[in-house]
Scaffold this active site. Sequence first.
Site, PDB file in Angstrom:
ATOM      1  N   ALA A 156       2.464 -24.472 -35.882  1.00  0.00           N
ATOM      2  CA  ALA A 156       1.693 -23.666 -34.926  1.00  0.00           C
ATOM      3  C   ALA A 156       2.597 -23.350 -33.730  1.00  0.00           C
ATOM      4  CB  ALA A 156       0.457 -24.437 -34.479  1.00  0.00           C
ATOM      5  N   GLY A 206      -5.175 -25.376 -41.531  1.00  0.00           N
ATOM      6  CA  GLY A 206      -5.555 -24.543 -40.391  1.00  0.00           C
ATOM      7  C   GLY A 206      -6.927 -23.955 -40.603  1.00  0.00           C
ATOM      8  N   SER A 207      -7.180 -22.827 -39.961  1.00  0.00           N
ATOM      9  CA  SER A 207      -8.508 -22.221 -40.016  1.00  0.00           C
ATOM     10  C   SER A 207      -8.738 -21.539 -41.367  1.00  0.00           C
ATOM     11  CB  SER A 207      -8.631 -21.194 -38.899  1.00  0.00           C
ATOM     12  OG  SER A 207      -7.644 -20.207 -39.070  1.00  0.00           O
ATOM     13  N   GLU A 228      -5.905 -26.746 -46.640  1.00  0.00           N
ATOM     14  CA  GLU A 228      -6.734 -27.737 -45.928  1.00  0.00           C
ATOM     15  C   GLU A 228      -7.291 -27.004 -44.720  1.00  0.00           C
ATOM     16  OE1 GLU A 228      -7.320 -30.622 -47.011  1.00  0.00           O
ATOM     17  OE2 GLU A 228      -5.633 -31.218 -48.255  1.00  0.00           O
ATOM     18  N   LEU A 229      -8.571 -26.623 -44.782  1.00  0.00           N
ATOM     19  CA  LEU A 229      -9.090 -25.704 -43.762  1.00  0.00           C
ATOM     20  C   LEU A 229     -10.126 -26.366 -42.855  1.00  0.00           C
ATOM     21  CD1 LEU A 229      -9.258 -22.651 -46.177  1.00  0.00           C
ATOM     22  CD2 LEU A 229      -7.345 -23.406 -44.741  1.00  0.00           C
ATOM     23  N   CYS A 262     -10.374 -31.616 -37.775  1.00  0.00           N
ATOM     24  CA  CYS A 262     -11.100 -30.949 -38.858  1.00  0.00           C
ATOM     25  C   CYS A 262     -12.159 -31.872 -39.447  1.00  0.00           C
ATOM     26  CB  CYS A 262     -10.131 -30.501 -39.938  1.00  0.00           C
ATOM     27  SG  CYS A 262      -9.058 -31.816 -40.496  1.00  0.00           S
TER      28      CYS A 262
HETATM   29  P1  NAP Z   1      -4.923 -21.438 -37.228  1.00  0.00           P
HETATM   30  O1  NAP Z   1      -5.020 -20.366 -36.228  1.00  0.00           O
HETATM   31  O2  NAP Z   1      -5.371 -21.175 -38.591  1.00  0.00           O
HETATM   32  O3  NAP Z   1      -3.406 -21.940 -37.197  1.00  0.00           O
HETATM   33  C1  NAP Z   1      -2.890 -22.842 -38.147  1.00  0.00           C
HETATM   34  C2  NAP Z   1      -1.506 -22.379 -38.590  1.00  0.00           C
HETATM   35  O4  NAP Z   1      -1.632 -21.146 -39.303  1.00  0.00           O
HETATM   36  C3  NAP Z   1      -0.563 -22.084 -37.421  1.00  0.00           C
HETATM   37  O5  NAP Z   1       0.746 -22.416 -37.803  1.00  0.00           O
HETATM   38  C4  NAP Z   1      -0.697 -20.572 -37.245  1.00  0.00           C
HETATM   39  O6  NAP Z   1       0.428 -19.978 -36.634  1.00  0.00           O
HETATM   40  C5  NAP Z   1      -0.822 -20.127 -38.690  1.00  0.00           C
HETATM   41  N1  NAP Z   1      -1.513 -18.868 -38.868  1.00  0.00           N
HETATM   42  C6  NAP Z   1      -2.517 -18.332 -38.145  1.00  0.00           C
HETATM   43  N2  NAP Z   1      -2.908 -17.165 -38.678  1.00  0.00           N
HETATM   44  C7  NAP Z   1      -2.133 -16.952 -39.770  1.00  0.00           C
HETATM   45  C8  NAP Z   1      -2.048 -15.917 -40.737  1.00  0.00           C
HETATM   46  N3  NAP Z   1      -2.862 -14.866 -40.719  1.00  0.00           N
HETATM   47  N4  NAP Z   1      -1.126 -16.031 -41.723  1.00  0.00           N
HETATM   48  C9  NAP Z   1      -0.306 -17.089 -41.778  1.00  0.00           C
HETATM   49  N5  NAP Z   1      -0.322 -18.107 -40.889  1.00  0.00           N
HETATM   50  C10 NAP Z   1      -1.241 -18.043 -39.899  1.00  0.00           C
HETATM   51  O7  NAP Z   1      -5.716 -22.721 -36.842  1.00  0.00           O
HETATM   52  P2  NAP Z   1      -5.984 -23.289 -35.430  1.00  0.00           P
HETATM   53  O8  NAP Z   1      -7.198 -22.638 -34.876  1.00  0.00           O
HETATM   54  O9  NAP Z   1      -4.747 -23.267 -34.599  1.00  0.00           O
HETATM   55  O10 NAP Z   1      -6.316 -24.827 -35.881  1.00  0.00           O
HETATM   56  C11 NAP Z   1      -7.558 -25.312 -36.001  1.00  0.00           C
HETATM   57  C12 NAP Z   1      -8.177 -25.103 -37.371  1.00  0.00           C
HETATM   58  O11 NAP Z   1      -7.463 -25.849 -38.345  1.00  0.00           O
HETATM   59  C13 NAP Z   1      -9.578 -25.646 -37.429  1.00  0.00           C
HETATM   60  O12 NAP Z   1     -10.384 -24.781 -38.157  1.00  0.00           O
HETATM   61  C14 NAP Z   1      -9.431 -26.967 -38.140  1.00  0.00           C
HETATM   62  O13 NAP Z   1     -10.587 -27.453 -38.744  1.00  0.00           O
HETATM   63  C15 NAP Z   1      -8.360 -26.660 -39.101  1.00  0.00           C
HETATM   64  N6  NAP Z   1      -7.693 -27.902 -39.546  1.00  0.00           N
HETATM   65  C16 NAP Z   1      -7.930 -28.338 -40.807  1.00  0.00           C
HETATM   66  C17 NAP Z   1      -7.385 -29.543 -41.248  1.00  0.00           C
HETATM   67  C18 NAP Z   1      -7.617 -30.052 -42.646  1.00  0.00           C
HETATM   68  O14 NAP Z   1      -6.913 -30.958 -43.074  1.00  0.00           O
HETATM   69  N7  NAP Z   1      -8.564 -29.532 -43.390  1.00  0.00           N
HETATM   70  C19 NAP Z   1      -6.587 -30.280 -40.389  1.00  0.00           C
HETATM   71  C20 NAP Z   1      -6.368 -29.795 -39.105  1.00  0.00           C
HETATM   72  C21 NAP Z   1      -6.926 -28.592 -38.702  1.00  0.00           C
HETATM   73  P3  NAP Z   1       0.401 -19.527 -35.089  1.00  0.00           P
HETATM   74  O15 NAP Z   1       0.178 -20.745 -34.279  1.00  0.00           O
HETATM   75  O16 NAP Z   1       1.748 -18.939 -34.894  1.00  0.00           O
HETATM   76  O17 NAP Z   1      -0.722 -18.542 -34.984  1.00  0.00           O
END
Ligand code: NAP
Length: 456
Positions: A156, A206-207, A228-229, A262
């Site tokens: 991130a 991530g999301s 893992e979302l 998450c």
């Molecule tokens: P996010 O926006 O999805 O970011 C996560 C990662 O994905 C970052 O490295 C981000 O890069 C990258 N990213 C974002 N948009 C992307 C795209 N369109 N294509 C490729 N890569 C992309 O998530 P967040 O809001 O920072 O983190 C919180 C979310 O993660 C929550 O929904 C949480 O529940 C989930 N999460 C899940 C788990 C699990 O194990 N299930 C664990 C931890 C967190 P940038 O930072 O450069 O945008």
Amino acid sequence: MSIKSINPYNNELVANYNEHSVDDVHKAANLGHQAFLNWSKQSFSERATILVKIAHNLEAQKHELAKLITIEMGKPIKQAESEIDKCVWVCRYYAENTAVFLQHENIQADAYRSYVAFEPLGLILAVMPWNFPFWQVFRFAAPALMAGNTALLKHASNVSGCAIAIENLLTQSGLPEGCFKTLLVSGKNVEHIIAHPHVKAVTLTGSTGAGKSVAETAGRHLKKTVLELGGSDPYIILADADVKKAAKLCATSRLINSGQSCIGAKRFIVVDAIREAFEQAFVEELSAAKAGVPHDSETDIGPLARSDLRDDLHQQIQKSIQAGAVCLMGGELPQGSGNFYPVTVLTNVRSGMPAYGEELFGPAAAIIPVSDEEQAIAVANDTCFGLGAAVFTQDLNKGEALAHAIEAGCCVVNDFVKSDPRLPFGGVKQSGYGRELSHYGIKEFVNIKTVVLNKI
Ligand code: NAP
């Protein structure tokens, strides 16, 4: 383009990084592929020696690394130190167990001998989130490297300092050049990394939105994904639960990482018979948590990692209140610097409200009243997510039955959900697919190869 790391406690700039170019990505992918050709030939014990060294260095640098986590994403320091401890654990766990997990599996079939071999796939891309900036990376990297793969990390953007520190630590520990490389690239520019011919598979934590985007690109290039979302874990509190203990465990889970986990408890599904008692005990437990300076070892709750995330959470809370939810505590944006959000509890949460259907990623809890167990299960499953879940009851048989009735990757009775290197971790529905950790996790990025030997 530059990538910024901003301290969420005071919103001051920590560092500005130049984004890696397409050419940099190409070089890293070539290097990762070359490194794979040697690394994959090393024995498990050779790789384990390096993983043990990594664990040792993590322990030795724990305080410095924890400080970096705290500066970049605001995690209270004592929780940041625990995060490093967990990385040590996962490195040692895979160093000790991979030879058994990936040993050949003999299968009696028609040939003289048939068996299954588990061979590494090659260079794997990991797209990782900021909320556990070390743990999320290590729980992917330890098994992937032990299996003989090499890795590219796209972390991130707001935790780029942690991403660089992880690469440095691995290199200092003797991991050969190219086996693990950090790429500073923003989320919208990941497509060309996935498309690179040397990248064999992708894992994203991530999301749900980012997961869909990565899966779509990977699908177009026919590359395997593990996702893992997000989650909105239901915690069911039944009439026969020990209300005080349940409230304490629910509060602990809701506040881990200032509510940005998450697998944090998010929806509290409480049967009417004990609702008032639970609400009172829950608010009491949550009120005891101390918000403050994240570097202070007494602090339980720090600022949220980014100001936009705090704005989103506040919108969800306000919209839920406007739709009829009752606010028992919190709910007001505090004055002053830093991305602090007050511990917030909403009750009378109903279908249609953001607090019912969306993930609340911060210290905010949604209490959903139900009349009985049957309705509790229906509400627990009335979500697009399916990551973790918990049930509180003194009747273990009943708890076990509910654990099977809930649609989630993990269901715990009388405790909160936590990840553990020994147990598989992952979700169903919009929470993703595939598993991390345990022997299941290490088999996600291997070629499960059938070998058949015949005498002629
Ligand atoms: P996010 O926006 O999805 O970011 C996560 C990662 O994905 C970052 O490295 C981000 O890069 C990258 N990213 C974002 N948009 C992307 C795209 N369109 N294509 C490729 N890569 C992309 O998530 P967040 O809001 O920072 O983190 C919180 C979310 O993660 C929550 O929904 C949480 O529940 C989930 N999460 C899940 C788990 C699990 O194990 N299930 C664990 C931890 C967190 P940038 O930072 O450069 O945008």
